[in-house]
Design an enzyme around this catalytic site. Structure first.
Site, short mmCIF file in Angstrom:
data_model
loop_
_atom_site.label_atom_id
_atom_site.label_comp_id
_atom_site.label_asym_id
_atom_site.label_seq_id
_atom_site.Cartn_x
_atom_site.Cartn_y
_atom_site.Cartn_z
N SER A 118 -7.91 -0.18 0.63
CA SER A 118 -8.95 -0.32 1.66
C SER A 118 -9.61 1.01 2.01
CB SER A 118 -8.35 -1.01 2.88
OG SER A 118 -9.35 -1.25 3.84
N HIS A 119 -9.38 1.45 3.24
CA HIS A 119 -10.05 2.64 3.76
C HIS A 119 -9.21 3.90 3.58
CE1 HIS A 119 -7.51 0.53 6.55
NE2 HIS A 119 -7.21 1.71 7.07
N ASP A 169 -13.17 -0.68 0.12
CA ASP A 169 -13.21 -1.99 -0.54
C ASP A 169 -14.28 -2.92 0.05
OD1 ASP A 169 -11.70 -2.22 1.83
OD2 ASP A 169 -10.69 -4.00 1.08
N ASP A 210 -14.91 -4.22 3.08
CA ASP A 210 -14.77 -5.26 4.12
C ASP A 210 -15.04 -4.73 5.53
OD1 ASP A 210 -12.43 -3.83 4.13
OD2 ASP A 210 -11.10 -5.56 4.03
N ARG A 211 -14.97 -3.41 5.72
CA ARG A 211 -15.24 -2.87 7.06
C ARG A 211 -16.69 -2.40 7.18
NH1 ARG A 211 -10.12 0.72 9.13
NH2 ARG A 211 -8.61 -0.97 8.99
N SER A 245 -11.06 -2.76 14.57
CA SER A 245 -10.88 -1.86 13.43
C SER A 245 -12.06 -1.97 12.45
CB SER A 245 -9.55 -2.17 12.74
OG SER A 245 -9.48 -3.54 12.40
N LYS A 268 -12.95 -10.14 6.08
CA LYS A 268 -14.07 -9.54 6.80
C LYS A 268 -15.05 -9.02 5.76
CE LYS A 268 -11.26 -5.44 7.73
NZ LYS A 268 -9.92 -5.93 7.43
N ARG A 285 0.85 -1.18 0.00
CA ARG A 285 0.00 0.00 0.00
C ARG A 285 0.89 1.23 0.00
NH1 ARG A 285 -4.83 -0.30 4.26
NH2 ARG A 285 -5.23 -2.26 3.19
N ASP A 318 -16.30 0.59 4.15
CA ASP A 318 -15.10 1.29 3.68
C ASP A 318 -14.92 1.12 2.18
OD1 ASP A 318 -14.23 -1.36 3.63
OD2 ASP A 318 -12.18 -0.84 4.22
C1 G6P Z 1 -6.59 -4.08 7.76
C2 G6P Z 1 -6.72 -5.54 8.04
C3 G6P Z 1 -7.34 -5.74 9.38
C4 G6P Z 1 -6.57 -5.04 10.44
C5 G6P Z 1 -6.33 -3.62 10.08
C6 G6P Z 1 -5.32 -3.08 11.04
O1 G6P Z 1 -7.84 -3.49 7.70
O2 G6P Z 1 -7.52 -6.13 7.06
O3 G6P Z 1 -7.42 -7.09 9.63
O4 G6P Z 1 -7.24 -5.06 11.66
O5 G6P Z 1 -5.83 -3.52 8.78
O6 G6P Z 1 -4.91 -1.85 10.62
P1 G6P Z 1 -3.74 -1.11 11.36
O7 G6P Z 1 -3.71 0.20 10.64
O8 G6P Z 1 -4.18 -0.97 12.80
O9 G6P Z 1 -2.51 -1.95 11.21
ZN ZN Z 2 -11.06 -2.45 3.75
#
Ligand code: G6P
Ligand code: ZN
Length: 564
Positions: free
Chosen positions: A118-119, A292, A294-295, A380, A391, A26, A290
């Site tokens: 992702s987000h 993509d 998954d959240r 998260s 997720k 990323r 979010d």
């Molecule tokens: C992504 C993963 C999650 C994880 C999160 C943590 O979303 O898919 O499984 O909980 O990252 O993010 P962080 O920024 O706290 O490492």
């Molecule tokens: Zn995501």
């Protein structure tokens, strides 16, 4: 395009920064746009498949963010040249992360490439990402991402078939000969397989009755917010077409390359427009997802906020509302280490095994593959089950609606009843985004040595008249019960005698600077405090957390960027 093309080998230069993080590689879009950068990573990802690469089928799709289509085009040409037999690609390059996982599993492909950050915000000045998912449909485990990284460090060239051109906006099947071998691109509907899967898990007709109302119940009004991310087409099909929700209740439902300038992370800060709309509107329920998909974030009437940790616990306590779990039974629950321990109490009461794993969805996958885990979640804003290996935001929303339909209660009533039965784990997370990386690392080092001093054990930490006695201080490590693999340095923990916890982690998903996360979890079963504000209850522990870590001194930050 001629139906016969040849590939070529392109000399490249090594980029030494292609180590995948918590969820793939990323980086800023500009980084991916450097000459050969994306090509290198795709080549390395394919090469890591070793002798399983020739003849394999892979799924490709992403959250629709800026640079996604260019990346799909490169993947098509590089896959073609590397002997991949077939790519299944979401129309317009669009597939939510849960949809990729669904499709990999349904069609038993060798894996998939997900184009998402992702987000994180999208657009030319924001982020992009590439993530590999394995044949179980889950994010690649450490040994695979490490292998990809090792390959990127030595890569001399990549293979590409530059004359392959496929229109990914059309649903179609194209087969061409690449170096004499057939190569097929199948452009698939982004939603169909996922929708079918959801229909096999949930009782859509009972959810529809809830939403539409019946003789003895008024319609249950929902507001579903796609945050201009990938879920748009999914929520339109599911909530509008299937469940009959009116158009004004499904918002931000067109995927935009820059998410309309939004930060597509469903939390109280970045999904403020949903929070305000539900606070001031007639809605009984709000949900946001979010970039993509998954959240998820779940709200009740007047924007009553369900913390992800509570959401997991409530779903755990009510899985029998969902047909899927009535069929499969409940094999186990799991949460990531920093996630509030509310689900632990449900597990204890129901006699169901509970697993604690490091942050990152990939750690749940092994347990699911071994048939030991049905439901899991993270603080998260991730909630999911063994129906796939990611997720799943929309799944979580449908799960909540199933529970509400079956209990016939409001979100708030469900939570109050839950706390009444199990007690309440008050939870909060403070994020300090974009800190100076060196300062953040120093803070963590100093804190680690502090909490590991022998005299720290048993010490009494006091704030505002509340005293907590230290039971343990460590850097969390985990041994996977299925394959024995070890993950160390997964977050600094201070555990107290009364079960309260303070946890510090550096985010693994940021793309610039360092984000410090501070998690605080404390259990109360006194009826008088159950519906108090978490910030009020947790204030003494937060103060202690800031003092022990000297966070302010190290980072110069007075206040967090986001409080959850
Ligand atoms: C992504 C993963 C999650 C994880 C999160 C943590 O979303 O898919 O499984 O909980 O990252 O993010 P962080 O920024 O706290 O490492
Ligand atoms: Zn995501």
């Amino acid at each position: 395009m001629s139906s016969t093309v040849t590939s070529k080998i392109v000399e490249t230069r090594v980029y030494d920064d292609q180590k995948p993080g918590t969820s793939g590689l990323r980086k800023a879009v500009k980084v991916f746009m450097q000459e050969h950068y994306t090509e290198n990573f795709v080549q390395a990802t394919l090469q890591a498949l070793g002798d399983q690469l020739p003849g394999c089928t892979l799924v490709v799709g992403g959250d629709g963010r800026y640079y996604g289509k260019e990346a799909v085009e490169k993947i098509i040409r590089i896959a073609a040249a590397n002997g991949v037999r077939k790519l299944m690609i979401g129309q317009h390059g669009i597939l939510s992360t849960p949809a990729v996982s669904t499709i990999i599993r349904k069609y038993k492909t060798r894996g998939g490439i997900v184009l998402t950050a992702s987000h994180n915000p999208g657009g030319p000045d924001a982020d992009f990402g590439i993530k590999f998912n394995c044949e179980n449909g889950g994010p690649a485990p450490d040994h695979v991402t490490n292998k990809i990284y090792e390959i990127t460090k030595l890569l001399k060239n990549y293979k590409i078939a530059p004359d392959v051109n496929v229109d990914i906006d059309e649903l179609q099947n194209t087969t061409i000969q690449v170096d004499g071998n057939p190569f097929t691109v199948q452009v698939i509907d982004s939603v169909n397989d996922y929708l079918e899967h959801m229909k096999s898990i949930f009782d859509f007709s009972s959810i529809k009755t809830l939403l539409q109302g019946s003789n003895n119940r008024p319609p249950f009004k929902v507001l579903i917010n796609g945050m201009n991310g990938v879920t748009g087409p999914y929520i339109r099909r599911i909530f509008s077409d299937e469940l009959g929700v009116d158009d004004s209740s499904v918002v931000n439902a067109t995927p935009l390359e820059d998410f309309g300038g939004l930060h597509p992370d469903p939390n109280l800060t970045y999904a403020k427009d949903l929070v305000n709309a539900v606070k001031n509107g007639p809605h009984d329920f709000g949900a946001a997802f979010d970039g993509d998909g998954d959240r998820n974030m779940i709200l009740g009437k007047k924007a009553f906020f369900v913390t992800p940790s509570d959401s997991l616990a409530v779903l755990a306590a009510n899985l029998s509302s969902i047909p899927y779990f009535r069929k499969t039974g409940v094999k186990g629950y799991a949460r990531s280490m920093p996630t509030g321990a509310a689900v632990d109490r449900v597990a204890a009461k129901n006699g169901v095994k509970l697993y604690e794993v490091p942050t990152g969805w990939k750690y749940f996958g092994n347990l699911m593959d071994a048939g030991q885990l049905s439901l899991c979640g993270e603080e998260s804003f991730g909630t999911g089950s063994d129906h796939i290996r990611e997720k799943d935001g929309i799944w979580a929303c449908l799960a909540w609606l199933s529970v509400i339909a079956s209990l016939g209660k409001s979100v708030e009533e469900i939570l109050l009843n839950h706390w009444h039965t199990y007690g309440r784990n008050f939870f909060t997370r403070y994020d300090y985004e974009n800190c100076d990386a060196e300062a953040a690392n120093k803070m963590m080092q100093q804190l680690e040595s502090e909490i590991q001093k022998p005299e720290f054990l048993g010490s009494r930490l006091t704030s505002e008249g509340k005293t907590y006695v230290v039971k343990l201080g460590d850097n969390y490590s985990y041994v996977d019960p299925v394959d024995g693999s070890k993950a160390s340095k997964q977050g600094l923990r201070i555990l107290f005698e009364d079960g309260s916890r303070i946890i510090y982690r550096l985010s693994g998903t940021g793309s610039s600077g360092a984000t410090i996360r501070l998690y605080v979890d404390s259990y109360e079963d006194d009826e008088a405090v159950l519906n108090k504000d978490a910030q009020e209850i947790l204030k003494p522990l937060v103060t202690i957390a800031l003092e022990v870590s000297k966070l302010r001194e190290f980072t110069g930050r007075d206040a967090p960027t986001v409080i959850t």
